[in-house]
Design an enzyme around this catalytic site. Structure first.
Site, PDB file in Angstrom:
ATOM      1  CE  LYS A  79      15.496   3.094 -29.700  1.00  0.00           C
ATOM      2  NZ  LYS A  79      14.069   4.188 -29.665  1.00  0.00           N
ATOM      3  CB  SER A 154      13.170   5.903 -26.480  1.00  0.00           C
ATOM      4  OG  SER A 154      12.886   4.991 -27.509  1.00  0.00           O
ATOM      5  CB  SER A 178      10.320   6.400 -29.991  1.00  0.00           C
ATOM      6  OG  SER A 178      10.167   6.378 -28.614  1.00  0.00           O
TER       7      SER A 178
END
Lengths: 500, 128
Positions: A79, A154, A178
């Protein structure tokens, strides 16, 4: 040899028995990324040269050594919130679009020590603020099960990259759900460990008392492997604890369904209230029956103060974020917007840079957080929310006196349509209703795909359903074992895939 | 809308946050933030009378003296001391900065190497 749809442990077997090389595995992922990622858009950027170089190094290590770390030669996606020295880290924000990190985050340093292969950085909601990855300043990621739907957020790019077989596993972060929520929406495993288990050093901070790195994987054993590689006390992060890091992969391999006999499983009434999709509820109830059949004791419990979770979270997280995001000022690093904007003073520089550099949701949260911490409001908002947080912690502590593990749905809905919740921030916030209290209570939790429901907008299509398991503080071994047992019974991976 | 509920003075808050809102943003914000504050209002009903605040739990005197470091709660902590490798190399600072200048020192004719680790982050005027 068909190198598609492999788990980390399957790749590790192939590498161990010299049946393939890491370079072959990596090339297979590279080919697939080139074909499929233009459609899914999981990645913000790739570095195939680096990937092949990492793979070649891994192959040399494998050649020279009988034993090597589990993640050696395994291609992973990261990420875009983890700093990697010499590489861009944008946090999906315009304000960092030129930022090259001068150092490695501890997670990355440990992955490098394990000889992993870096495939690229994945898309996310800007500064980890969101539940759909639609808040990225750069692109929208699609759910591999239905390209008109969101992958969750997210860590949506990470979840989509695992779900569409564009990597063998991914590292994300989880502040209010997330990692677990996108894993649930994309039909993969998502684990958020106990707060303090994995170092936050070098992870761009959103809300420091809630943030935690997490793993997104194809199965529970992979999650255990990834967790073991990075967990543990770090001098550079004083919120990490000197936990005993067990051999999670061995524990998972030894998990046996006989361990379910007499296991007390708590089902909180609050996790099954109005707002939960009835079809998701049915899938979760099936798991409850499955556990009963295996000999578990199902106990109805109540976590009454979790009704305040979303409210407390949106005070605490936004307050901490308003402080953490003060550093983005256009002075020492990142973007600066001044020349074309007629900026005359330093104050204008700060305000203009932040106006143009931050997206809507980020601004919304900074304003909310600044308000909650401001003079005259601090006691009613931040202080009150912090005390309510302790009520929630106590709910879980008390419940774990009576039960060994808690279960419920990860998300109240399946993956929703792109754009569906963007005009109503509050409804977006409520997608995290089952995951948020876990971060507030510093506990470990895992989302496991346990079934599907019919996709109402795609004929013949299905949408994954995630089961959330929550275990007491620092009991990742128990969490992973129970998840493995359920996974073996459900056989999700044998039955369903994104078919993309 | 609940009249007892606080209303955000957006103009004040944006000044504190050093964050301008453009027309596009500020139109929706008041309405959206109002809705969110309505929701957050439920915290008022929570009974926290039996909960100690974090401040009540910290053992300040012992923490400051360092004695607390040996006790259970703080055993994973270390003293607040700077580690030698914690600072960035000057070149890293320069390469990351949007606008940085070392020239003012170079023009003074002073010995260059002793001046190499100094420079300025260039910004618009500070005082109005």
């Amino acid at each position: 040899m068909d190198l598609s749809n492999l788990t980390i442990h399957q790749i590790n077997d192939l590498l161990k028995y010299r049946e393939v090389k890491s370079v072959d595995i990596t090339n297979s992922y590279i080919k697939r990324i080139k074909e499929v990622d233009p459609v899914v858009s999981a990645y913000l950027y790739n570095d195939f040269e680096e990937a092949l170089s990492n793979a070649a190094d891994a192959d040399k290590i494998i050649q020279k050594n009988k034993d090597f770390p589990y993640l050696t030669g395994i291609p992973l996606s990261i990420k875009d919130i983890f700093l990697i020295k010499g590489k861009k880290t944008t946090c999906a924000s315009k304000i960092l679009d030129n930022f090259i990190s001068p150092y490695d985050s501890t997670v990355i340093r440990r992955l490098k020590e394990n000889n992993y292969v870096f495939l690229g950085k994945t898309n996310m909601d800007e500064f980890a603020m969101g539940s759909s990855t639609e808040n990225s300043a750069y692109k929208i990621t699609k759910n591999p099960y239905d390209l008109n739907r969101v992958p969750g957020g997210s860590s949506g790019g990470s979840a989509a990259s695992v779900s569409s077989d564009l990597c063998a596993g991914s590292f994300g972060t989880d502040t209010g759900g997330s990692v677990r929520q996108p894993a649930s929406l994309c039909g993969v495993v998502g684990l958020k460990p106990t707060y303090g288990l994995i170092s936050r050093y070098g992870i761009i901070a959103f809300s420091s008392s809630l943030d935690q790195a997490g793993v997104i994987a194809n199965d529970v054993l992979d999650a255990a492997i990834m967790l073991k590689a990075v967990a543990g006390f770090d001098e550079k992060d004083q919120t990490t604890r000197k936990f005993e890091i067990k051999d999670y992969p061995e524990i998972v391999k030894k998990a046996d369904k006989s361990a379910m006999k007499g296991l007390k499983v708590g089902i909180p009434v609050e996790f099954f209230s109005e707002g939960l999709d009835p079809k998701i509820c049915s899938r979760i109830m099936e798991i409850k029956e499955l556990l009963k059949d295996l000999g578990a004791d199902i106990v109805d419990i109540s976590l009454p103060d979790t009704k305040y979770s979303v409210a407390a979270y949106y005070v605490i997280a936004t307050s901490e974020a308003s402080s953490n995001l003060e550093r983005y000022d256009g002075i020492r690093f990142g973007s600066r917007f001044s020349k074309d904007e007629g900026v005359q003073t330093l104050d204008e520089l700060y305000r203009k840079t932040r106006e143009l550099g931050f997206g809507k949701e980020v601004k919304r949260r900074i304003i909310l957080g600044t308000f909650a911490l401001s003079a005259g409001y601090y006691d009613a908002y931040y202080k009150k929310a912090s005390l309510v947080r302790k009520l929630i912690i106590k709910n879980y502590k008390d419940s774990f006196n009576d039960v060994d593990i808690i279960l419920g749905p990860t998300s109240p809905t399946p993956a929703f349509l792109i754009g569906e919740k963007m005009s109503d921030p509050l409804s977006m916030y409520l997608s995290d209703i089952y995951t948020i209290s876990v971060n507030l209570a510093y506990l470990p939790a895992l989302s496991l795909p346990v079934g599907v429901i019919d996709n109402p907008t795609k004929k013949g299509g299905v949408l994954p359903v995630g089961l959330q398991l929550i275990s007491p503080w620092a009991t990742e071994a128990r969490l992973l074992s129970v998840a493995k047992i359920i996974e073996d019974e459900v056989k999700f991976r044998q039955k369903y895939s994104a078919k993309i | 809308m609940d009249n007892d509920r606080d209303i955000i003075d957006i103009n004040h808050v944006v000044k504190l946050a050093k964050l301008d809102l453009n027309k596009n943003d500020s139109e929706h914000f008041s309405r959206e933030l109002g809705k969110i504050l309505d929701y957050i209002d439920m915290l008022k009903e929570a009974d926290v009378s039996k909960i100690n605040s974090v401040l009540d739990e910290l053992d300040y005197d012992n923490l400051v003296s360092g004695a607390a470091l040996k006790t259970g709660f703080y055993k994973d902590c270390r003293l607040d001391e700077c580690l030698p490798d914690d600072s960035f190399d000057f070149n890293i600072v320069v390469s990351n900065a949007p606008n940085f200048d070392t020239r003012p020192f170079m023009d003074t004719g002073l010995k260059l190497d002793s001046m190499l680790s100094y420079g300025f982050f260039i910004v618009p005027q500070v005082i109005e």
